[in-house]
Design a protein around this motif. Structure first.
Motif, short mmCIF file in Angstrom:
data_model
loop_
_atom_site.label_atom_id
_atom_site.label_comp_id
_atom_site.label_asym_id
_atom_site.label_seq_id
_atom_site.Cartn_x
_atom_site.Cartn_y
_atom_site.Cartn_z
N VAL A 62 -86.14 69.79 -58.38
CA VAL A 62 -86.39 70.81 -59.40
C VAL A 62 -85.65 72.09 -59.05
CG1 VAL A 62 -88.15 72.21 -60.54
CG2 VAL A 62 -88.62 69.81 -60.03
N LEU A 63 -85.64 72.47 -57.79
CA LEU A 63 -84.94 73.68 -57.35
C LEU A 63 -83.44 73.56 -57.59
CD1 LEU A 63 -85.00 76.44 -55.97
CD2 LEU A 63 -84.80 75.26 -53.76
N ILE A 64 -82.89 72.38 -57.30
CA ILE A 64 -81.46 72.17 -57.52
C ILE A 64 -81.14 72.27 -59.01
CG2 ILE A 64 -79.59 70.49 -57.36
CD1 ILE A 64 -80.29 71.78 -54.72
N LEU A 65 -81.98 71.63 -59.85
CA LEU A 65 -81.75 71.67 -61.28
C LEU A 65 -81.86 73.10 -61.80
CD1 LEU A 65 -81.27 70.19 -63.93
CD2 LEU A 65 -83.74 69.87 -64.13
N ALA A 66 -82.85 73.85 -61.32
CA ALA A 66 -83.04 75.24 -61.76
C ALA A 66 -81.84 76.09 -61.37
CB ALA A 66 -84.32 75.81 -61.14
N THR A 67 -81.25 75.81 -60.22
CA THR A 67 -80.08 76.56 -59.77
C THR A 67 -78.89 76.29 -60.69
OG1 THR A 67 -80.84 76.45 -57.49
CG2 THR A 67 -78.54 77.00 -57.84
N VAL A 68 -78.72 75.02 -61.07
CA VAL A 68 -77.65 74.67 -61.99
C VAL A 68 -77.88 75.35 -63.35
CG1 VAL A 68 -76.54 72.79 -63.25
CG2 VAL A 68 -77.16 72.49 -60.84
N VAL A 69 -79.13 75.31 -63.83
CA VAL A 69 -79.47 75.95 -65.10
C VAL A 69 -79.18 77.45 -65.03
CG1 VAL A 69 -81.39 76.58 -66.61
CG2 VAL A 69 -81.15 74.23 -65.79
N PHE A 70 -79.50 78.07 -63.89
CA PHE A 70 -79.23 79.50 -63.69
C PHE A 70 -77.74 79.79 -63.89
CE2 PHE A 70 -77.80 82.98 -61.03
CZ PHE A 70 -78.70 84.00 -61.32
N GLY A 71 -76.89 78.98 -63.24
CA GLY A 71 -75.45 79.21 -63.36
C GLY A 71 -74.93 79.04 -64.77
N VAL A 72 -75.38 77.97 -65.44
CA VAL A 72 -74.95 77.73 -66.83
C VAL A 72 -75.42 78.85 -67.74
CG1 VAL A 72 -75.17 76.18 -68.80
CG2 VAL A 72 -74.84 75.23 -66.51
N ALA A 73 -76.69 79.27 -67.55
CA ALA A 73 -77.26 80.34 -68.39
C ALA A 73 -76.53 81.66 -68.17
CB ALA A 73 -78.75 80.50 -68.10
N TRP A 74 -76.17 81.94 -66.94
CA TRP A 74 -75.48 83.20 -66.64
C TRP A 74 -74.10 83.23 -67.30
CZ3 TRP A 74 -71.08 84.65 -63.81
CH2 TRP A 74 -70.96 86.03 -63.56
N ILE A 75 -73.37 82.11 -67.18
CA ILE A 75 -72.04 82.04 -67.79
C ILE A 75 -72.16 82.14 -69.32
CG2 ILE A 75 -70.05 80.53 -68.19
CD1 ILE A 75 -70.52 79.40 -65.37
N GLY A 76 -73.13 81.42 -69.90
CA GLY A 76 -73.32 81.48 -71.34
C GLY A 76 -73.70 82.87 -71.81
N ALA A 77 -74.57 83.55 -71.04
CA ALA A 77 -75.00 84.89 -71.41
C ALA A 77 -73.84 85.89 -71.32
CB ALA A 77 -76.15 85.35 -70.52
N GLN A 78 -72.96 85.69 -70.35
CA GLN A 78 -71.79 86.55 -70.24
C GLN A 78 -70.90 86.41 -71.48
OE1 GLN A 78 -71.06 88.84 -68.18
NE2 GLN A 78 -71.96 88.47 -66.19
N GLY A 79 -70.71 85.16 -71.92
CA GLY A 79 -69.90 84.94 -73.11
C GLY A 79 -70.56 85.52 -74.35
N ALA A 80 -71.88 85.31 -74.48
CA ALA A 80 -72.60 85.87 -75.62
C ALA A 80 -72.56 87.39 -75.59
CB ALA A 80 -74.05 85.38 -75.61
N GLY A 81 -72.66 87.95 -74.39
CA GLY A 81 -72.62 89.41 -74.26
C GLY A 81 -71.29 89.97 -74.73
N ALA A 82 -70.20 89.25 -74.44
CA ALA A 82 -68.88 89.72 -74.87
C ALA A 82 -68.77 89.72 -76.40
CB ALA A 82 -67.79 88.83 -74.27
#
Length: 411
Positions: free
Chosen positions: A248-268
């Motif tokens: 679960v921790l590994i999956l959450a870490t992957v989700v964190f990275g994907v969400a951060w990249i997606g949020a950066q794109g949405a922010g732009a």
């Protein structure tokens, strides 16, 4: 309990930043891990290590969905779980809009109780129907291995969800005058149903619209997890002991990275440019070309940006503002007046066509062109503007750009 709710509210408000949103998704994944039993955690570890086939993961994913909501979509448990998720999603979206600075700017900031009351009246039923559709789609996705088929399924799911909530909002808006005072949320006004303002976050209904897409998250999670499965298989994570010990921790870490990249794109896309208008807002105006352009223009102090948005609005049929603004610029800046009248005319206002014809006849801001003036006068006259008919008659009478024709002038 109050302290816990306040802490969650603060966390959601902080989700307005890419890091805050990614952190929220991280802890949400950790929270979902609580629902996993021992076997499901083992399956998750096997999936992350690439030892779990896609078919097995699909069946396990759907089993997890049924664990959360229940296997029978017509059961009271399924309805109750759907309603709980609906209200939580509404709350989360409302707090997220606050973190992004939308509340108090584009939208009126209201008590959360009023927002949840509206969600109870509108979203619970709409989200229940949408969730049933999502469950059906998840069963179909088990057999759809093509990326294009999965993408088509997600697009259809998004369109269906949008249609369901828009129908529900339109019905609610029509019934508002009939509701008792106690069931009328503060800030909800009859006649405020405008799809462009809902999508553009200018309406109270915005939060109800976007929160419904929480049901589609399951379809996205399925498709993304399948893609992640293929990607992790190439990294050979079976060598990583921590994958099986803390899946679960590994999956959450992957989700964190994907969400951060997606949020950066949405922010732009959502960030305001130097002129005070974001790419998303410009796209919104170009798609709808109605009052939303005027509402967006009010958000910026940049005169050129406001003019561009106004021209788009007028070209879409919101013409009064262009005619009102174009007349005072007739003498000082005839080029700007010509742009305004041209947009006004394109939007269907006959008076704008006539005014543009005058500029062509007089050569203001452009070369003098009697033939173009006659064409515009004709367009204005046919559209019901009496000045267009009169001006066209003058051209025929005086033979400007054409042979004199007294009979046509009289007609």
């Amino acid at each position: 309990m109050v302290e816990l709710l306040n802490a969650i509210s603060d966390a959601l408000a902080g989700a307005g930043t890419p890091l805050g949103f990614a952190a929220l998704m991280f802890f949400a994944t950790i929270g979902l891990g609580v629902f996993l039993n021992g076997d499901q955690r083992t399956y998750l570890g096997l999936w992350l290590s690439g030892e779990f086939s896609r078919g097995e993961w699909a069946r396990s994913f759907n089993a997890f969905f049924d664990t959360v909501f229940g296997a029978n979509p017509l059961s009271l448990r399924f309805l109750a779980a759907s309603a709980a998720v609906s209200l939580l999603a509404t709350w989360a979206i409302w707090e997220l809009l606050g973190g992004l600075g939308v509340l108090g700017g584009r939208m009126q900031a209201l008590p959360i109780a009023s927002v949840l009351l509206a969600a109870l009246l509108v979203n619970v039923a709409a989200d229940y129907v949408s969730l049933i559709e999502t469950r059906w789609l998840l069963r179909r996705l088990e057999g759809w291995t093509s990326t294009w088929a999965q993408a088509a399924g997600l697009a259809a799911d998004a369109l269906f969800t949008a249609a369901i909530i828009l129908i529900a909002l339109a019905a609610y808006d029509a019934l508002l005058p009939l509701l008792p005072a106690g069931l009328t949320p503060e800030g909800a006004e009859a006649g405020s149903f405008r799809p462009s303002e809902i999508v553009g976050a200018f309406s109270f209904y915005t939060v109800l619209f976007y929160s419904t897409f929480a049901t589609s998250v399951w379809s996205w999670l399925f498709v993304l997890s399948a893609a992640l499965l293929r990607g992790l298989g190439r990294l050979r994570p079976e060598r990583w002991t921590v994958v099986n010990e803390r899946p679960v921790l590994i999956l959450a870490t992957v989700v964190f990275g994907v969400a951060w990249i997606g949020a950066q794109g949405a922010g732009a896309v959502l960030a305001r440019g130097a002129d005070g208008v974001s790419l998303a807002d410009r796209g919104l105006c170009r798609v709808f070309r109605d009052e939303i352009c005027l509402r967006l223009g009010d958000l910026t102090e940049n005169e050129q940006a406001r003019l561009d948005l106004l021209l788009d609005a007028c070209a879409g049929g919101v013409t009064t503002e262009c005619l009102w603004r174009g007349v005072p610029t007739w003498e000082g800046t005839p080029e700007e007046a010509a742009r305004l009248f041209a947009a006004d005319c394109a939007g269907g206002n006959a008076g704008g066509c006539t005014n543009l014809g005058v500029l062509h006849q007089q050569g203001r801001g452009m070369d003098q062109d009697f033939a173009e003036a006659a064409r515009l006068y004709r367009q204005g006259c046919d559209g019901g503007d009496a000045r267009g008919c009169s001006n066209l008659g003058v051209l025929h009478h005086q033979g400007l750009g054409m042979d004199p024709d007294l009979a046509e002038a009289a007609r």
